[in-house]
Design an enzyme around this catalytic site. Structure first.
Site, PDB file in Angstrom:
ATOM      1  N   THR A  11      39.203  14.845  10.041  1.00 45.24           N
ATOM      2  CA  THR A  11      40.424  14.289  10.626  1.00 45.24           C
ATOM      3  C   THR A  11      41.705  14.843  10.010  1.00 45.24           C
ATOM      4  O   THR A  11      42.773  14.695  10.603  1.00 45.24           O
ATOM      5  CB  THR A  11      40.461  12.753  10.488  1.00 45.24           C
ATOM      6  N   GLY A 100      26.702  18.931   1.868  1.00 44.29           N
ATOM      7  CA  GLY A 100      28.015  19.313   2.373  1.00 44.29           C
ATOM      8  C   GLY A 100      28.904  19.884   1.287  1.00 44.29           C
ATOM      9  O   GLY A 100      28.904  19.409   0.148  1.00 44.29           O
ATOM     10  N   ASP A 102      31.974  19.604   0.871  1.00 37.98           N
ATOM     11  CA  ASP A 102      32.936  18.639   0.344  1.00 37.98           C
ATOM     12  C   ASP A 102      32.307  17.804  -0.777  1.00 37.98           C
ATOM     13  O   ASP A 102      32.960  17.530  -1.794  1.00 37.98           O
ATOM     14  CB  ASP A 102      33.483  17.747   1.458  1.00 37.98           C
TER      15      ASP A 102
END
EC number: 2.7.1.33
Length: 244
Positions: A11, A100, A102
């Site tokens: 986002t 992931g 991140d």
């Protein structure tokens, strides 16, 4: 040499310059709709810089758009990826690429803070929880819907249930409060259970919270450390392997 760091999430895009001491400078957060950025990104960046280090969990099209923008501003672009080991940090996954990037970078950032054993909690689209030993050994983690995603999913299946609103209480006396209390409470319960499981080994971990939804949980976890730029902190470490 000037270097910039970019954390492209589902986002938001977070970006910051790498400062002379090897840390991160002022962080800029730019919203996107999953398809395109608004016009803010070029105004944040210097006209020219040397290197861009990018971590992305966003759709391929959006990542390509970011890389196209960066190519007009910098000479070199590096894409971070999860590694089985980086410095002292060793990933638990037998197939590191399934973790992931991140989460991987958040672990690097947590270890770089020099704390003891750490429970790293990311609150974004998903709620991610990773247990990192003081020695850099990653013991694995959990993935669940974040409170926001829980609300969105309920609203999608039952439109009369609002996607936002309400306040957290132990037992709500209207639907909005009950939804907020249930979804936030589910996330808190998973964090608290994970803390208990990690502490059962004999070492109570430090709790680090990061991600756009961290504030909603932080109010109910008074001992948590808020690290809003933790992924960028880890990316700064990844960008400087010679500094280990």
């Amino acid at each position: 040499m000037s270097r910039w760091l970019f954390d492209l999430g589902n986002t938001r895009l977070k970006c910051a310059p790498l400062d002379d001491a090897g840390g991160i400078g002022p962080v800029h957060a730019i919203a996107h709709d999953g398809v395109r950025f608004d016009d803010e990104l070029p105004s944040v960046l210097p006209a020219h810089f040397t290197d861009a280090c990018v971590a992305s969990v966003a759709p391929d099209g959006l990542r390509t758009e970011l890389l196209d923008v960066l190519a007009r501003h910098c000479q070199r672009i590096s894409l971070a990826c999860t590694q089985a080991q980086f410095g002292a940090v060793r990933i638990a996954y037998p197939q590191p690429s399934r973790l992931g990037v991140d989460r991987f970078l958040a672990l690097l950032g947590a270890h770089a803070r020099g704390t003891d054993a750490t429970l790293v909690v990311g609150v974004g689209t998903a709620l991610t929880i990773d247990w990192l030993g003081a020695d850099g050994h990653h013991h694995g983690g959990r993935i669940a819907p974040s409170p926001t995603l829980m609300r969105d999913a309920l609203h999608a299946r039952a439109a009369q249930l609002p996607a936002s609103g309400g306040r957290y209480v132990e037992f709500g006396d209207d639907t909005d409060d009950a939804l907020e209390s249930g979804c936030t409470g589910a996330a808190l319960a998973l964090v608290e259970r994970s803390l208990q499981a990690a502490a059962s080994t004999g070492v109570a971990p430090t709790l680090l919270l990061h991600g756009g939804g961290a504030e909603a949980l932080r109010a109910h976890l008074p001992h948590a450390v808020h690290a809003p730029a933790l992924v960028l902190e880890g990316l700064a470490r990844w960008a400087q392997p010679d500094a280990l």
